[in-house]
Design an enzyme around this catalytic site. Structure first.
Site, PDB file in Angstrom:
ATOM      1  N   GLU A 266      -0.445  10.667  -6.646  1.00  0.00           N
ATOM      2  CA  GLU A 266      -0.372  10.559  -8.100  1.00  0.00           C
ATOM      3  C   GLU A 266      -1.655  11.164  -8.679  1.00  0.00           C
ATOM      4  OE1 GLU A 266       1.094   6.666  -9.696  1.00  0.00           O
ATOM      5  OE2 GLU A 266       0.813   6.075  -7.598  1.00  0.00           O
ATOM      6  N   ARG A 481      -1.728   1.309   6.571  1.00  0.00           N
ATOM      7  CA  ARG A 481      -2.808   1.868   5.758  1.00  0.00           C
ATOM      8  C   ARG A 481      -4.149   1.746   6.484  1.00  0.00           C
ATOM      9  NH1 ARG A 481      -2.900  -0.153  -0.365  1.00  0.00           N
ATOM     10  NH2 ARG A 481      -4.781   1.119  -0.207  1.00  0.00           N
ATOM     11  N   LYS A 491      -8.277   2.624  -8.042  1.00  0.00           N
ATOM     12  CA  LYS A 491      -8.683   3.537  -9.121  1.00  0.00           C
ATOM     13  C   LYS A 491      -9.210   2.755 -10.311  1.00  0.00           C
ATOM     14  CE  LYS A 491      -5.034   6.597  -7.553  1.00  0.00           C
ATOM     15  NZ  LYS A 491      -3.629   6.997  -7.759  1.00  0.00           N
TER      16      LYS A 491
END
Length: 769
Positions: A266, A481, A491
């Site tokens: 993204e 992950r 973020k």
């Protein structure tokens, strides 16, 4: 069937009571076992075939499970009488899952009716023994009989392995006779050769700069057991429809049978260390199999997308050494996605809903009262959404599917009256991840949709949506992950750190964004090798920063030339400088243990600067450097310093006056230290971990929140003195400052100001001399 009956039935198959109880926890296996027991006529009628029936139930893939009764009947009637034949049956069914079973081809693939006689086994073993006779006679019973078994297996594919092994042992004994005392004696260890001379040791010595053995991402990717392109149906959980065969054939024509992957970030933030693993897996898997990888920006949320993030993402992918096959955007396909949304509504599989966002949140939200509204009404409302006739937040398009986690009817489209950076004001409805991701994968004919484990609960909607629209369906594979302790990668939280002035920007070297790691001096290859070390498993991994630092250190130890910088300078005047006849410049090697790699010149003068910590007014036990009663050597200059005077001002040491003499076998100091002369001023930035606790986001560890956990010593800036040869260094150029650590030149450096960032410290005790 009650649990007690199930346990009893499973034990009839040969399982222990404990194993039977554990099996009950596996719903899919339990279902399969109940089926095979019923096929056998109940637990009381299980025979010697019970082991093979269990093998069938535990090995068959979900997409073939409807064939269990068919295969079980072959086992019960002894047509499939070994695990080899059963495995062949399962492989055949998996390879032909889209077709009805062709009995003749099935039986041929499984060797049904083929009888391997004792004579067949005897003949094949005899031929193999004859071929290896010389080695057998030489090595006798130390010969590896596995080599003979490997040679025979292709010839006797359907033979009983135990019978073959018995025949091999029998014929070897016939050839060699009974074992002798020598055969039974333990293997003698090879006697070590006499110690080499000192000179030989020196020439054969592996220096501390030798590169450590590394596992590359290519090595890891080649070992992954993923399906081949076009064989999507062989993957666990893949949904096969009557269209699958034709769609896969068309897919192979388009891709040419090549692997296709994609990295779909993204563009609303900078990539971090977790993304490095995703980049390596997606680009690495494609590269390892001569395939291609797309960089696809998932730009479906214009609210948070900025141009700097698009540029930053591309830069980081290329910095890690990967070149995208194509750069695409989800927005490239907005027209097609809209058409598919209309098709979904037309099929009664999507509807316009007016529930508010807060009403749809939680684990068990109320069902939508608009779920069963007529198709024509949904089509009209969706058109109104597209044309801006409905206010933001007053309607969404939802899909009629329940996710694995129990969430019902995920949103496919929402209204946002925002201009898009690529499509402008054309759209005021934007698709969600749940709708966009799998469809873009389908459009680009991705063979392996590789994503992190948290998307596993979206896999069913991924397959459902592609199949509902009757388009090519890729395979979704999930991996764990990669997380690093003592940091945050969110973020939102990094943006908060920037807003609060705790860090300067997304590339502050204390962060674990990729741009920050680059600025700190982490080599991209070291990051890739670190990701390779982590492997590709389903487990989520949280590692200490020291692990990646160790990988970086190993690489820089080989690649970073040595130089001298004094971080906390202390002036030293050599009183007898003129008598020494030392040249004003000294040639020193870039890699002391490998002088053939090159050298550089350093200045020498009557005034040199050493580290303040390399002098003590009073000698201490274990201190090996300069004191009033102890000499010290100057590295590369071949001189030994003896203190004459310590100049102080209000108790602060300002300068040392020394005399120097040549270093000899008789005049050998306990240590040699680094130094600089005629130096350039340098700003040295020493970085430590940004957070004090391993999990700064965990309220149990840090109740007051991550902003309260900042390490006050995470950045220390000192004004040092550098060897003048560093002045011309370029941005990000890397060095080992001898006895200090590994550093790189920061972007803030200019012709007038040299700034060095500490990448990693030296290994423990590496600074001792």
């Amino acid at each position: 069937m009650a649990n007690e009956d199930l346990i009893s039935s499973f034990m009839a198959l040969g399982l222990s009571e404990q194993k039977a109880k554990e099996t009950l926890k596996n719903e899919a296996l339990t279902k399969n076992l109940v089926t095979v027991i019923e096929c056998a006529g109940g637990k009381d009628k299980l025979t010697s075939s019970s082991t093979l029936l269990y093998h069938l139930a535990s090995k068959i893939k979900k997409q073939c499970s409807h064939h269990i009764p068919f295969v079980a009947q072959y086992i019960i009637t002894n047509k499939l009488d070994s695990t080899v034949r059963v495995d062949a049956a399962l492989e055949y069914l998996l390879s032909n899952v889209k077709e009805d079973v062709d009995i003749e081809k099935f039986e041929s693939a499984c060797g049904v009716g083929i009888v391997v006689t004792a004579e067949d086994i005897q003949k094949a073993v005899s031929e193999a023994i004859k071929k290896n006779e010389n080695d057998l006679l030489e090595k006798r019973y130390r010969f590896n009989t596995g080599l003979i078994m490997q040679e025979i297996r292709p010839k006797l594919k359907w033979a009983d392995g135990k019978l073959v092994k018995n025949e091999v042992d029998k014929q070897i004994q016939s050839l060699l006779g009974p074992k002798t005392e020598q055969d039974l004696a333990p293997v003698q260890k090879v006697k070590k050769e006499s110690a080499p001379s000192k000179k030989t040791k020196e020439s054969a010595k592996i220096t501390e700069d030798s590169p450590p053995p590394v596992v590359t991402i290519s090595d890891v990717m080649k070992k992954l057991n993923f399906h081949k392109p076009g064989e999507n149906f062989k993957s666990d959980g893949y949904v096969v429809t009557e269209k699958t065969d034709a769609l896969l054939k068309e897919h192979l024509k388009i891709t040419g049978g090549k692997v296709r992957t994609r990295f779909p970030p993204e563009p609303n933030g900078i990539l971090h260390i977790g993304h490095a693993k995703a980049i390596n897996i997606n680009f690495g898997y494609a590269a390892a199999h001569d395939g291609v990888c797309y960089l696809r920006y998932d730009d479906t949320n214009p609210e948070k997308e900025e141009e700097k993030f698009f540029v930053g993402i591309k830069d980081m992918v290329e910095w890690l050494g990967y070149k995208p096959y194509k750069i695409t955007h989800s927005s490239d396909y907005f027209d097609q996605l809209y058409e598919w949304a209309v098709k979904l509504i037309s099929k009664g599989l999507a509807y316009v809903c007016h529930q508010k966002q807060e009403e749809m949140q939680g684990f068990n939200p109320p069902p939508s009262p608009w779920r069963e509204r007529p198709v024509e009404e949904n089509l009209s409302l969706f058109e109104d959404m597209k044309n801006g006739k409905i206010k933001e937040g007053e309607a969404t398009l939802r899909m009629k599917i329940t996710l694995e986690e129990g969430k019902q009817d995920p949103v496919a489209y929402r209204i946002k009256f925002l201009s898009h950076h690529r499509t402008g004001d054309k759209w005021c409805i934007y698709p969600t991840y749940d709708f966009t991701h799998c469809l873009c994968d389908s459009i680009e004919h991705i063979t392996h949709s590789l994503c992190t484990k948290e998307f596993q609960n979206r896999r069913s909607s991924y397959y459902w949506l592609c199949n509902a629209l009757e388009i090519y369906c890729p395979v979704q594979w999930e991996y764990g992950r990669l997380n690093i302790s003592n940091t945050v990668v969110s973020k939102r939280k990094i943006a908060k750190l920037i807003d609060e002035g705790i860090v300067k920007d997304w590339d502050d070297p204390r962060l674990f964004t990729l741009s920050a790691l680059r600025r700190r001096g982490f080599p991209p290859t070291a990051i890739n090798n670190f990701c390779a070390k982590m492997g590709v498993t389903g487990a989520q991994v949280t590692v200490d920063p020291s692990m990646i630092e160790a990988t970086v250190r190993d690489m820089l130890n080989v690649t970073a030339p040595r130089t001298m910088v004094v971080v906390e300078p202390l002036k030293v005047t050599i009183l007898n400088y003129k008598d020494l006849q030392i040249p004003s410049t000294i040639e020193v090697p870039d890699f002391p243990n490998e002088p053939e790699k090159g050298s550089h010149s350093i200045a020498f003068d009557s005034v040199v600067y050493i580290e303040q910590s390399d002098f003590k007014k009073e000698a201490e036990k274990g201190f090996r450097r300069l004191t009033p009663s102890q000499t010290v050597g100057l590295r590369y200059a071949g001189l030994v310093l003896t203190l004459s005077k310590c100049v102080e001002d209000n108790g602060v040491i300002k300068e040392l006056e020394v005399t120097a003499s040549p270093a000899t076998a008789e005049n050998k100091p306990k240590a040699f230290i680094h130094w600089v002369a005629k130096p350039a001023t340098v700003e040295v930035r020493l970085y430590e971990r940004l957070f004090l606790h391993k999990n700064p986001e965990d309220p149990n560890e840090v109740p007051a929140g991550y902003l309260s956990d900042i390490n006050p010593e995470s950045l220390k800036i000192v004004q040092g003195l550098a060897d003048s040869s560093l002045v011309k260094a370029k941005h990000l150029e890397q060095f080992q400052l001898e006895r200090v650590g590994f550093f790189c030149v920061d972007f803030d450096s200019s012709n007038d100001k040299l700034i060095l960032n500490r990448t990693v410290s030296l290994k423990e005790d590496a600074g001792k001399v």
